[in-house]
Design a protein around this motif. Structure first.
Motif, mmCIF file in Angstrom:
data_model
loop_
_atom_site.group_PDB
_atom_site.id
_atom_site.type_symbol
_atom_site.label_atom_id
_atom_site.label_comp_id
_atom_site.label_asym_id
_atom_site.label_seq_id
_atom_site.Cartn_x
_atom_site.Cartn_y
_atom_site.Cartn_z
ATOM 1 N N THR A 148 49.124 46.936 -36.087
ATOM 2 C CA THR A 148 48.829 45.878 -34.845
ATOM 3 C C THR A 148 49.833 46.769 -34.176
ATOM 4 O OG1 THR A 148 50.641 45.042 -35.050
ATOM 5 C CG2 THR A 148 48.576 43.801 -34.790
ATOM 6 N N GLY A 149 50.906 47.692 -35.116
ATOM 7 C CA GLY A 149 51.516 48.795 -34.158
ATOM 8 C C GLY A 149 52.951 48.384 -33.103
ATOM 9 N N MET A 150 53.236 46.721 -33.034
ATOM 10 C CA MET A 150 54.038 46.094 -32.421
ATOM 11 C C MET A 150 55.282 47.020 -32.502
ATOM 12 S SD MET A 150 52.702 42.294 -32.562
ATOM 13 C CE MET A 150 52.828 41.553 -34.044
ATOM 14 N N ARG A 151 56.042 46.245 -31.546
ATOM 15 C CA ARG A 151 57.875 46.906 -31.186
ATOM 16 C C ARG A 151 58.033 45.991 -32.338
ATOM 17 N NH1 ARG A 151 55.919 49.004 -26.758
ATOM 18 N NH2 ARG A 151 56.570 51.151 -25.857
ATOM 19 N N ARG A 152 59.370 46.394 -32.855
ATOM 20 C CA ARG A 152 59.630 45.263 -33.392
ATOM 21 C C ARG A 152 60.384 43.378 -32.845
ATOM 22 N NH1 ARG A 152 64.834 48.602 -35.642
ATOM 23 N NH2 ARG A 152 64.176 49.504 -33.762
ATOM 24 N N SER A 153 60.227 44.253 -31.497
ATOM 25 C CA SER A 153 60.689 42.962 -30.979
ATOM 26 C C SER A 153 59.765 42.379 -30.182
ATOM 27 C CB SER A 153 61.624 42.958 -29.203
ATOM 28 O OG SER A 153 60.986 44.272 -28.742
ATOM 29 N N VAL A 163 47.909 34.659 -29.660
ATOM 30 C CA VAL A 163 46.679 35.281 -30.564
ATOM 31 C C VAL A 163 45.437 34.490 -30.683
ATOM 32 C CG1 VAL A 163 46.544 35.348 -33.252
ATOM 33 C CG2 VAL A 163 49.173 35.831 -31.844
ATOM 34 N N ASP A 164 44.403 35.725 -30.551
ATOM 35 C CA ASP A 164 43.453 34.790 -30.475
ATOM 36 C C ASP A 164 42.049 35.418 -31.434
ATOM 37 O OD1 ASP A 164 40.446 34.879 -30.207
ATOM 38 O OD2 ASP A 164 40.761 34.766 -27.577
ATOM 39 N N THR A 165 42.299 34.966 -32.611
ATOM 40 C CA THR A 165 41.537 35.152 -33.785
ATOM 41 C C THR A 165 39.915 35.624 -33.336
ATOM 42 O OG1 THR A 165 41.918 33.416 -34.694
ATOM 43 C CG2 THR A 165 43.730 34.820 -35.755
ATOM 44 N N GLU A 166 39.580 34.767 -32.733
ATOM 45 C CA GLU A 166 38.546 34.562 -32.475
ATOM 46 C C GLU A 166 37.872 36.206 -31.744
ATOM 47 O OE1 GLU A 166 36.442 31.276 -30.531
ATOM 48 O OE2 GLU A 166 37.835 29.920 -32.174
ATOM 49 N N SER A 167 38.678 36.237 -31.016
ATOM 50 C CA SER A 167 37.644 37.275 -29.872
ATOM 51 C C SER A 167 38.789 38.891 -30.787
ATOM 52 C CB SER A 167 38.360 37.905 -28.543
ATOM 53 O OG SER A 167 38.537 36.036 -28.112
ATOM 54 N N LEU A 168 38.892 38.642 -31.200
ATOM 55 C CA LEU A 168 39.334 39.560 -32.132
ATOM 56 C C LEU A 168 41.101 40.404 -31.146
ATOM 57 C CD1 LEU A 168 37.142 41.643 -34.445
ATOM 58 C CD2 LEU A 168 38.830 39.486 -35.134
ATOM 59 N N VAL A 169 41.941 40.044 -30.822
ATOM 60 C CA VAL A 169 42.739 40.522 -30.218
ATOM 61 C C VAL A 169 44.519 39.990 -30.043
ATOM 62 C CG1 VAL A 169 41.886 39.139 -27.916
ATOM 63 C CG2 VAL A 169 42.955 41.366 -28.170
ATOM 64 N N ILE A 170 45.484 40.271 -30.035
ATOM 65 C CA ILE A 170 47.325 39.980 -29.661
ATOM 66 C C ILE A 170 46.732 40.127 -28.576
ATOM 67 C CG2 ILE A 170 48.431 40.265 -30.187
ATOM 68 C CD1 ILE A 170 48.085 40.439 -33.392
ATOM 69 N N HIS A 171 47.413 39.483 -27.489
ATOM 70 C CA HIS A 171 48.077 39.771 -26.376
ATOM 71 C C HIS A 171 49.536 39.825 -26.304
ATOM 72 C CE1 HIS A 171 44.107 38.160 -24.996
ATOM 73 N NE2 HIS A 171 44.419 37.398 -25.850
ATOM 74 N N ILE A 172 50.305 41.153 -26.371
ATOM 75 C CA ILE A 172 51.706 41.085 -26.326
ATOM 76 C C ILE A 172 51.875 40.653 -24.323
ATOM 77 C CG2 ILE A 172 53.417 42.695 -26.402
ATOM 78 C CD1 ILE A 172 51.881 42.215 -28.668
ATOM 79 N N ILE A 199 46.106 43.752 -28.039
ATOM 80 C CA ILE A 199 45.792 44.744 -29.237
ATOM 81 C C ILE A 199 44.767 44.245 -29.796
ATOM 82 C CG2 ILE A 199 46.748 45.614 -31.236
ATOM 83 C CD1 ILE A 199 49.721 45.433 -29.890
ATOM 84 N N PRO A 200 44.028 45.409 -29.557
ATOM 85 C CA PRO A 200 42.931 44.850 -30.888
ATOM 86 C C PRO A 200 42.695 44.626 -32.111
ATOM 87 C CG PRO A 200 42.341 47.252 -30.208
ATOM 88 C CD PRO A 200 43.410 47.187 -29.419
ATOM 89 N N ILE A 201 42.162 43.826 -33.159
ATOM 90 C CA ILE A 201 42.784 43.514 -33.948
ATOM 91 C C ILE A 201 41.239 43.612 -35.346
ATOM 92 C CG2 ILE A 201 45.148 42.281 -33.865
ATOM 93 C CD1 ILE A 201 43.841 39.780 -34.346
ATOM 94 N N THR A 202 41.475 43.722 -36.352
ATOM 95 C CA THR A 202 40.581 43.758 -37.292
ATOM 96 C C THR A 202 39.932 42.415 -38.161
ATOM 97 O OG1 THR A 202 42.193 44.097 -39.541
ATOM 98 C CG2 THR A 202 41.219 46.054 -38.004
ATOM 99 N N ALA A 203 38.991 42.185 -38.556
ATOM 100 C CA ALA A 203 38.350 41.480 -39.113
ATOM 101 C C ALA A 203 39.159 41.006 -39.735
ATOM 102 C CB ALA A 203 36.779 41.273 -38.675
ATOM 103 N N GLU A 204 39.916 41.247 -40.637
ATOM 104 C CA GLU A 204 40.523 41.357 -41.877
ATOM 105 C C GLU A 204 42.051 40.816 -41.799
ATOM 106 O OE1 GLU A 204 42.543 43.150 -46.158
ATOM 107 O OE2 GLU A 204 41.226 44.096 -44.762
ATOM 108 N N PHE A 205 42.598 40.801 -40.814
ATOM 109 C CA PHE A 205 43.638 41.052 -40.105
ATOM 110 C C PHE A 205 43.549 39.471 -38.930
ATOM 111 C CE2 PHE A 205 47.131 41.380 -36.706
ATOM 112 C CZ PHE A 205 48.596 41.041 -38.156
ATOM 113 N N ALA A 206 42.750 39.455 -38.580
ATOM 114 C CA ALA A 206 42.419 37.914 -37.442
ATOM 115 C C ALA A 206 42.071 36.937 -38.781
ATOM 116 C CB ALA A 206 40.846 37.929 -36.859
ATOM 117 N N ARG A 207 41.741 37.288 -40.080
ATOM 118 C CA ARG A 207 41.608 35.977 -41.253
ATOM 119 C C ARG A 207 42.665 35.992 -41.640
ATOM 120 N NH1 ARG A 207 36.565 38.704 -41.987
ATOM 121 N NH2 ARG A 207 37.124 39.632 -43.633
ATOM 122 N N TRP A 208 43.783 37.011 -41.889
ATOM 123 C CA TRP A 208 45.184 36.396 -42.011
ATOM 124 C C TRP A 208 45.830 35.864 -41.691
ATOM 125 C CZ3 TRP A 208 49.603 38.521 -40.366
ATOM 126 C CH2 TRP A 208 50.958 38.021 -41.860
#
Length: 292
Positions: A148-153, A163-172, A199-208
């Protein structure tokens, strides 16, 4: 002449006294506690030992040059910060009518060496790092930053509600802040206004993530062993342990860098990448990753 321009030539305020006031009025409550502590640390170690006892109005260019000479072995970035701080303090003194002009030469520039450019990991290096650290408790954060390229913090402060795994997105929408005493708080917002993003995420990462969520016992997506939020110090120590598993350097920001190069490879333009990674200015994206 100075008196005629409203300058109090009898003022005895020392640089230390004025610098402390400057920090209190311009930094306290406006920057994080850690940032303020770093500013104070820089003043106490690199500026005040040389001019702190002098009256503000007595400081000359030669005194500033002496300060910078004593800091000549520091990195260019640190020297640049010191010069910027000196200019801010004395410009403020001008506004307060303590002096007529700044003693910091406009032609003075930081010396020192530039920080080594952070190189992205190759796909082989990233795969090796992920494979050799899989048994460590910090591995989920390592994997998440690589995806995702998120910062550590941002990673440590991430909640399941973000986290929205259905829409494949993480809200920072928040980030973790560690005080100088080691206390951790999760604050709304991000490092910059641009850091508040999706941040858009892949389906694989969303499943994880979805699988991980089924066994979650904490509101944090990546909690420490006690279910709370990682402090910066604990995470740094854990990362250091992980980095020793491979024979090439791996830093948290390096994974963020690696992620961004994958966005370039995927054909995204600068503006899109800037938005995804949360850079306030696209020139930061260009300057930091132009070597790609």
């Amino acid at each position: 002449m100075e008196a005629g321009l409203g300058i109090d030539i009898s003022d005895a305020t020392t640089v230390r006294e004025y610098a402390e006031t400057w920090v209190r009025l311009t930094k306290t409550g406006r920057v994080t506690e850690n940032t303020e502590n770093n500013i104070v640390h820089g003043l106490e170690n690199h500026i005040l030992p040389y001019i702190g006892s002098m009256r503000v109005r007595d400081v000359r260019a030669s005194h500033i040059l002496n300060v910078m000479q004593h800091c000549s072995k520091l990195s260019r970035g640190t020297q640049g910060w010191l010069l910027g701080t000196l200019r801010a303090i004395f410009n403020s003194a001008i506004d307060d009518s303590l002096i007529l002009r700044s003693p910091v030469p406009t032609t003075l520039h930081p010396g020192g060496s530039k920080s080594a450019e952070t190189e992205a990991l190759t796909s082989e290096q990233l795969a090796e790092f992920l494979d050799k650290t899989r048994d460590l408790s910090v591995w989920p954060i390592i994997y998440a930053i690589s995806q995702t390229g998120m910062r550590r913090s941002e990673a440590t402060g991430l909640l399941w509600s973000d986290v929205d795994t259905e829409s494949l997105v993480i809200h920072i929408r928040r980030h973790a802040v560690t005080s100088s005493a080691g206390r951790v708080t999760v604050e709304e917002g991000a490092k910059t206004d641009a850091g508040v993003r999706d941040i858009p995420i892949t389906a694989e990462f969303a499943r994880w993530l979805a699988l991980r969520r089924k066994s979650a016992v904490s509101v944090f997506v990546f909690p420490n062993r006690k279910g709370g939020c990682y402090s910066a110090g604990v995470l740094t120590s854990a990362w250091y342990t992980a980095a020793k598993r491979v024979d090439f350097p791996v830093r948290p920001h390096q994974l963020r860098h690696t992620y961004i190069t994958t966005l370039f490879e995927a054909g995204l333009d600068i503006k899109e990448i800037q938005t995804i990674v949360g850079h306030a200015d696209p020139t930061v994206t260009l300057r930091t990753y132009t070597h790609y």
